[in-house]
Design a protein around this motif. Sequence first.
Motif, short mmCIF file in Angstrom:
data_model
loop_
_atom_site.label_atom_id
_atom_site.label_comp_id
_atom_site.label_asym_id
_atom_site.label_seq_id
_atom_site.Cartn_x
_atom_site.Cartn_y
_atom_site.Cartn_z
N TYR A 668 0.75 -1.30 -0.01
CA TYR A 668 0.04 -0.04 0.05
C TYR A 668 0.81 1.26 -0.16
O TYR A 668 1.82 1.36 0.76
CB TYR A 668 -0.78 -0.06 1.19
N THR A 669 0.59 1.94 -1.05
CA THR A 669 1.31 3.36 -1.28
C THR A 669 0.12 4.49 -0.65
O THR A 669 -0.76 4.55 -1.08
CB THR A 669 1.76 3.69 -2.57
N PHE A 670 0.85 5.46 0.11
CA PHE A 670 0.19 6.60 0.69
C PHE A 670 0.81 7.54 0.76
O PHE A 670 2.21 7.76 0.86
CB PHE A 670 -0.52 6.16 1.79
N ILE A 671 0.25 8.95 1.05
CA ILE A 671 0.99 10.08 1.14
C ILE A 671 0.52 10.07 2.93
O ILE A 671 -0.66 10.28 3.19
CB ILE A 671 0.37 11.55 0.75
N GLY A 672 1.56 10.49 3.73
CA GLY A 672 1.28 10.78 5.17
C GLY A 672 1.70 12.21 5.43
O GLY A 672 2.48 12.76 4.71
N MET A 673 1.05 12.74 6.56
CA MET A 673 1.50 14.38 6.61
C MET A 673 1.57 14.41 8.25
O MET A 673 0.83 13.73 9.15
CB MET A 673 -0.04 15.06 6.46
N GLN A 690 -6.51 15.87 1.30
CA GLN A 690 -7.18 14.91 1.20
C GLN A 690 -7.91 14.99 0.03
O GLN A 690 -8.03 13.94 -1.00
CB GLN A 690 -7.70 14.19 1.99
N GLN A 691 -8.94 15.89 -0.09
CA GLN A 691 -10.01 16.06 -1.04
C GLN A 691 -9.46 16.66 -2.51
O GLN A 691 -10.23 16.91 -3.40
CB GLN A 691 -10.92 16.72 -0.50
N ALA A 692 -7.97 17.13 -2.47
CA ALA A 692 -7.61 18.01 -3.70
C ALA A 692 -6.82 16.71 -4.45
O ALA A 692 -6.56 16.91 -5.72
CB ALA A 692 -6.47 18.90 -3.29
N ILE A 693 -6.73 15.54 -3.99
CA ILE A 693 -6.16 14.65 -4.89
C ILE A 693 -6.91 13.40 -5.16
O ILE A 693 -7.51 12.79 -4.55
CB ILE A 693 -4.96 13.72 -4.09
N ASP A 694 -6.69 13.21 -6.61
CA ASP A 694 -7.65 12.08 -7.22
C ASP A 694 -6.56 11.03 -7.18
O ASP A 694 -5.94 10.93 -8.25
CB ASP A 694 -8.16 12.67 -8.44
N MET A 866 -10.98 5.51 10.68
CA MET A 866 -10.34 6.28 11.79
C MET A 866 -9.26 6.79 11.41
O MET A 866 -9.00 7.96 11.88
CB MET A 866 -10.27 5.50 13.27
N LEU A 867 -8.21 6.31 10.63
CA LEU A 867 -7.02 6.87 10.23
C LEU A 867 -7.47 7.93 9.23
O LEU A 867 -6.74 8.96 9.30
CB LEU A 867 -6.19 5.69 9.52
N GLU A 868 -8.28 7.68 8.20
CA GLU A 868 -8.93 8.72 7.23
C GLU A 868 -9.35 9.78 8.10
O GLU A 868 -9.29 11.14 7.60
CB GLU A 868 -9.93 8.23 6.18
N GLU A 869 -10.08 9.74 9.10
CA GLU A 869 -10.84 10.86 9.87
C GLU A 869 -9.57 11.79 10.47
O GLU A 869 -9.89 12.85 10.54
CB GLU A 869 -11.77 10.22 11.01
N THR A 870 -8.28 11.29 10.83
CA THR A 870 -7.52 12.05 11.19
C THR A 870 -7.08 13.09 10.19
O THR A 870 -6.27 14.17 10.44
CB THR A 870 -6.05 11.34 11.65
N TYR A 873 -3.82 11.01 6.26
CA TYR A 873 -3.57 10.11 5.10
C TYR A 873 -4.21 10.21 3.73
O TYR A 873 -5.29 10.61 3.81
CB TYR A 873 -3.63 8.70 5.70
N VAL A 874 -3.40 10.13 2.71
CA VAL A 874 -4.11 9.96 1.57
C VAL A 874 -3.48 8.56 0.79
O VAL A 874 -2.66 8.53 0.47
CB VAL A 874 -3.71 11.27 0.31
N PHE A 875 -4.84 7.67 0.69
CA PHE A 875 -4.41 6.41 0.14
C PHE A 875 -4.47 6.67 -1.28
O PHE A 875 -5.40 7.05 -2.05
CB PHE A 875 -5.64 5.49 0.46
N LEU A 876 -3.30 5.81 -1.99
CA LEU A 876 -3.06 6.20 -3.32
C LEU A 876 -3.19 4.79 -3.98
O LEU A 876 -4.06 4.64 -4.65
CB LEU A 876 -1.44 6.52 -3.51
N TYR A 877 -2.36 3.60 -3.91
CA TYR A 877 -2.57 2.67 -4.82
C TYR A 877 -2.00 1.41 -4.11
O TYR A 877 -1.10 1.53 -2.98
CB TYR A 877 -1.90 2.67 -6.14
#
Length: 914
Positions: A668-673, A690-694, A866-870, A873-877
Amino acid sequence: MKPALEVWKATVRYAAEGGGLSEAGGNRQREVTIVDGVTFRIQPGTTLGLVGESGSGKTTLAQAILGLVPMADGHVLVNGHVFDSHATSAPRDPWREIRREIGVTFQDAVASLDPRMTLGESIAEPLRVYRVGGRDKRAEVARLMEQVGLSPALRDRYPHQISGGQARRVSVARAIALKPSLLIADEPTAGLDLSVQGELLNLLVRLQTDFGLSSLLITHNLPVARQITDRIAIMYLGRIVEMGPTETIFAAPHHPYTQALIAARGGHAEERPRPLPGEVPSLTRRPDGCEFHTRCIHAQPRCRVEAPAEPPVGAEHQVRCHYPLADEHRLVAQGAGRKPLEEALPTSSRLGQAVPAMTCETDSTRSAGGHAQKPPGNTPTRISRRQLMTVLAGGAIAAGGAVTLGRQRTRDTVGNGVPVADHKVLRIQNDGDIMCLDPANRGGWYDQVVTNAIFSGLCQFDGGEGWTWSKDAAQTIRQIDDVTIAFELRPGLQWTDGYGEVTAEDVKYSYERFADPRVQAIFKDDWAALDKVEVTGRYSGVIRLKRPYPPLFSSTLPETSGLIVCKAAVEKAGGRIRMDPLATCGPYRLEKWEPRKEVTLVRHEGWPGDRPYYDEIRLVAIDEERVAHVAFDAGDLDMTKIEPGDIAPLREENDPDVNLIVKPALAYTFIGMNVEHEKLRDIRVRRAIQQAIDPQRVVDATFGPDLVDRAYGLVPPSLPGSRRRLLYPYDPARAKRLLSEAGAENLELTLTFSHDVAYATAAQAIQAQLAEVGIRLRLDQGDAAAQAAQQQDTAGGSWRTVEAYMITNTTTPDPSWVTAWYTCDQIGKWNWARACSPKWDALNDAAIAETNPSKRAAMYVRLQDMLEETGAYVFLYHGVNAWVTRKNLAGSWTSDGRIAILKDIRSISPEGNV
């Protein structure tokens, strides 16, 4: 035209103890000659490569040129000005002048930087010492950093906060600060990933062209020297034994040592010339006559007593040898025949023939005679990525090099007289060099592919689809209830090194040691539920758990944590296993390890199971899949992982001699902040990102359509607990509103990630998407190890400067392995976003122990919610694992294709039978 650098009869001697007793009764000192009468010239605008084994005197010679060590004899001319560097009473001013004319990058770039100085201060130091420019040197430092491909924003960082590749660039910036006429680069690519090596070499080529620099390149990497030098000097025991135009040296080496160095770079084992006999002589006991005669397979009586004559100074091609090799054939010395050059230098290792396009220059920069010409004006001679990867792969896959050429074998037999024709060898890429062969403390997959072959477990995963497992060391294994597992070992399974049979005591010791604080097991959580292992007989026992642990048969027993180690051998070694596995019981045993190069496994004759097909497996350490793919194309590997971006071209080619295997990865590849960074503390800012990235657009831009699954969470699609939706999907309009509400309309962020083609492409797609909502994203690509070190720098606090990062993690076939890294106690270790809550940790603990599959899957979905609620994280692929093999190979891998199962790899006959 005066030479840029002329070194005449340079000699360096050191005093050494141990010369016996003097008349006064004390130790008599003797002198050891490190550099002996070296003479060469470097013409303006050209590069001389100084090549030789470690310890040959290359670095000492460079230090003598700079006056860092005194010369016993000889002198140095820089642009025609003489400096007698053997005169220790030389006035200070001449040294200041010579050092202003020569820029230098040292072998250990990080160590050459003062840890107390920022990068900007280090680069500015020559300007300050020579009083160049005004008081404020920030503008000049920024210009120099940009010139070498570094962002000026790094100027306030310290050396420990940057990667090895970035440290090299800082070193180059400092070296060119005073606009020198000569650059000395000592092992400029040492210790760097291959892609970083390529970037640095392109930088050096560009700087030489832009500024008309002359260069002395010190290296032991012949492929690198071939690509960027005009002339090459080969050094052995402090003397230059051959020197001439680069292509002439490679096409027709005149000295047997040069020929051995070139031939050692690659080729199939059966094609390689015999290893050089003997060891490199000690400088304290330099051989009489020709210094190379103790290792030369063509040495004659004359060579043992008479030193070769010095070659004429200024000759185009110089060689110190009584019987030099002719351009077209070998001379016959005193009736002793010598092999034809073509027989000693395999085609597959002569990169210029094997891949005709692999040259630094384009067709337009070659003269009619085929020699490289400098391009006109300021047009730099660029090396394409594929050219560099091919060239550097030649150095990466060399089996041992000129010094360590491997075990001495005859041409006709191997081992105990087994005919070569019957000795089956498999050459396979490994993700990197091994780091630790302890199942409790292994590193990455590069360790596991070895440990899984040399150790046995009660069971191990099968190859093929689905995560099924089969009995391995166990004759029987059955789960009596949620906390009780009985097993019985197959009798006759032997340890190597005379430690006898594998017993139930070994099983008990192997699993219970995970909880031993002295072991400091990295993977202790795999056995956190273990109460004890009861030994009920020599071969039988019972595993008792403290609580139900559903991942036992998915992430522990069939995995590396379930392997059995030898109690007697490990206790004898003090309880720790490192690079020496001590004693093993798998289908293969460790025969040889050549650091950073190759691991050799051979069959373990004490293995009672099915006999593996291959007698010998060579795992070649190549951490870049594109480099490994080039090595496969060149015939140096039989199977390798490849980059996802190469899948579509391979499918289109449809090569009948190549098998292509593609499997969905458990990754799993993701962006963390970093939620503690001042720019990202406001959850509205994180939610806007999170909502700016498709993610789908990122995936399509990176891999193309229909190849890689976009992610809706961390758990891969094939595992229970995988999500199918996002709570905060792509919505650029809402992202803009959130940024406005947070007062962050002109937000600037830095995204850090490691060297990887997919990362770079994905990052550019993300950069473009964030720009659409007004966020300016700077991309900071660096070394993965340096990135991890900074994130885990709890003492120094350098993690505080990290803003956002992109990373890929892999997992076993159980979701507990996915979520284990985001707990509160993982902050400062692997929870780099630093978002956590006790409520999340409690749910994670409950999910691990839940035995109802449906409830357990729902719990892992909730954990990802719950992770997304923080907002961190942006989940990519999720990615794929792809391999290529020769057509006659039947490979075997775990279901996700991450690890090759070596014992199950077979050959396919022309009729298609395995």
